[in-house]
Design an enzyme around this catalytic site. Structure first.
Site, PDB file in Angstrom:
ATOM      1  N   ASP A 109       0.952  -1.290  -0.192  1.00 31.27           N
ATOM      2  CA  ASP A 109      -0.108  -0.034   0.080  1.00 31.27           C
ATOM      3  C   ASP A 109       0.797   1.271  -0.016  1.00 31.27           C
ATOM      4  O   ASP A 109       2.091   1.259   0.367  1.00 31.27           O
ATOM      5  CB  ASP A 109      -0.852   0.140   1.336  1.00 31.27           C
ATOM      6  CG  ASP A 109      -1.804  -1.125   1.341  1.00 31.27           C
ATOM      7  OD1 ASP A 109      -2.157  -1.790   0.313  1.00 31.27           O
ATOM      8  OD2 ASP A 109      -2.139  -1.360   2.527  1.00 31.27           O
TER       9      ASP A 109
HETATM   10  N1  URA Z   1      -1.108  -6.034   4.221  1.00 37.23           N
HETATM   11  C1  URA Z   1      -1.318  -4.895   4.077  1.00 37.23           C
HETATM   12  O1  URA Z   1      -2.579  -4.292   4.907  1.00 37.23           O
HETATM   13  N2  URA Z   1      -0.708  -3.763   3.579  1.00 37.23           N
HETATM   14  C2  URA Z   1       0.285  -4.032   2.626  1.00 37.23           C
HETATM   15  O2  URA Z   1       1.088  -3.125   1.891  1.00 37.23           O
HETATM   16  C3  URA Z   1       0.792  -5.341   2.832  1.00 37.23           C
HETATM   17  C4  URA Z   1       0.111  -6.259   3.413  1.00 37.23           C
END
Ligand code: URA
Length: 248
Positions: A109
């Protein structure tokens, strides 16, 4: 950061680009049709640096088809897409020296930092992201509240998400501050925003998320925003892990 140099002999580089056999490549080089950085080179054993040297055959750029495996320590604030309609910075702006297109193996993310692998080896990328292969991914989580042992046990045994229950996970409390719990969470799936949703499912929120490990790969010796090429041993070990799973 300077990437590791990938050196190859000129004949090998030209033939590996899919243009012809090694013998043909040696012939083209010998007859003066191949230039390195604008100069004719007639020695097939001339060393070229795949990241830096510009090789042409009859004036046309020879693109190396070599496999690239880029391990990036992604900072927060970069998206993992190639282009962003909203104009936000992408992880590709952190690897400008990589001149082949490499795709991201899974995603992180915008607000997550940590280990991101990019490669043009589609088979390996597919094997690594196939949930059946259960490649472990480890995250460091700062939760917005203090978490009880019971909440950690729920994470470990699997929580219910709207796209189904999560698999058992490994959970380790790292420390508690006055208001927050820091934990390490290892999961074998890679669903969208999975860690954030798991922490929400036990009644808290993620304040900070860092991916620290994928299978045998770690962030060791990398500063945030830097990248390096995987070693041959690391690639072999990733291949072996996915093959082992396919057989089991
Ligand atoms: N899980 C998440 O919530 N975000 C990420 O970026 C990776 C794994």
């Amino acid at each position: 950061m300077k990437p590791g140099r990938t050196l190859k002999t000129l004949d090998r580089m030209v033939s590996k680009a899919g243009l012809g056999s090694r013998t043909e490549a040696r012939r083209w080089i010998g007859s003066g049709r191949v230039c390195v950085n604008g100069k004719v080179v007639q020695t097939p054993d001339h060393w070229v640096d795949l990241q830096r040297d510009k090789v042409t055959l009859d004036g046309r750029l020879v693109k190396s088809l070599d496999r690239r495996y880029i391990l990036l320590y992604k900072p927060k604030g970069y998206i993992t897409s190639y282009r962003d309609p909203q104009g936000r910075a992408t992880v590709y702006s952190l690897i400008p020296e990589v001149d082949q297109f490499v795709g991201t193996v899974g995603r992180l993310d915008l607000d997550t930092s940590g280990l991101l692998l990019l490669t043009n080896d589609h088979d390996l990328a597919e094997a690594m992201t196939n949930p059946e292969h259960e490649l472990p991914k480890t995250y460091l989580v700062k939760a917005a509240t203090l978490l009880s042992d019971e909440q950690l046990r729920r994470l470990a045994s699997g929580v219910e998400l709207k796209d189904g229950p999560t698999r058992p996970a490994q959970v380790m409390r790292i420390r508690d501050s006055a208001k927050y719990t820091f934990l390490e969470l290892t999961i074998t799936e890679g669903r969208n925003r999975q860690v954030r949703r798991m922490i929400e499912a036990i009644g808290s929120k993620v304040l900070k998320l860092v991916r620290t490990r994928i299978g045998p790969l770690t962030l060791e010796a990398l500063q945030i925003g830097q990248w390096r090429e995987l070693t041959k041993e690391e690639v072999a070990s990733l291949r072996k892990l996915s093959r082992a799973k396919r057989r089991s």
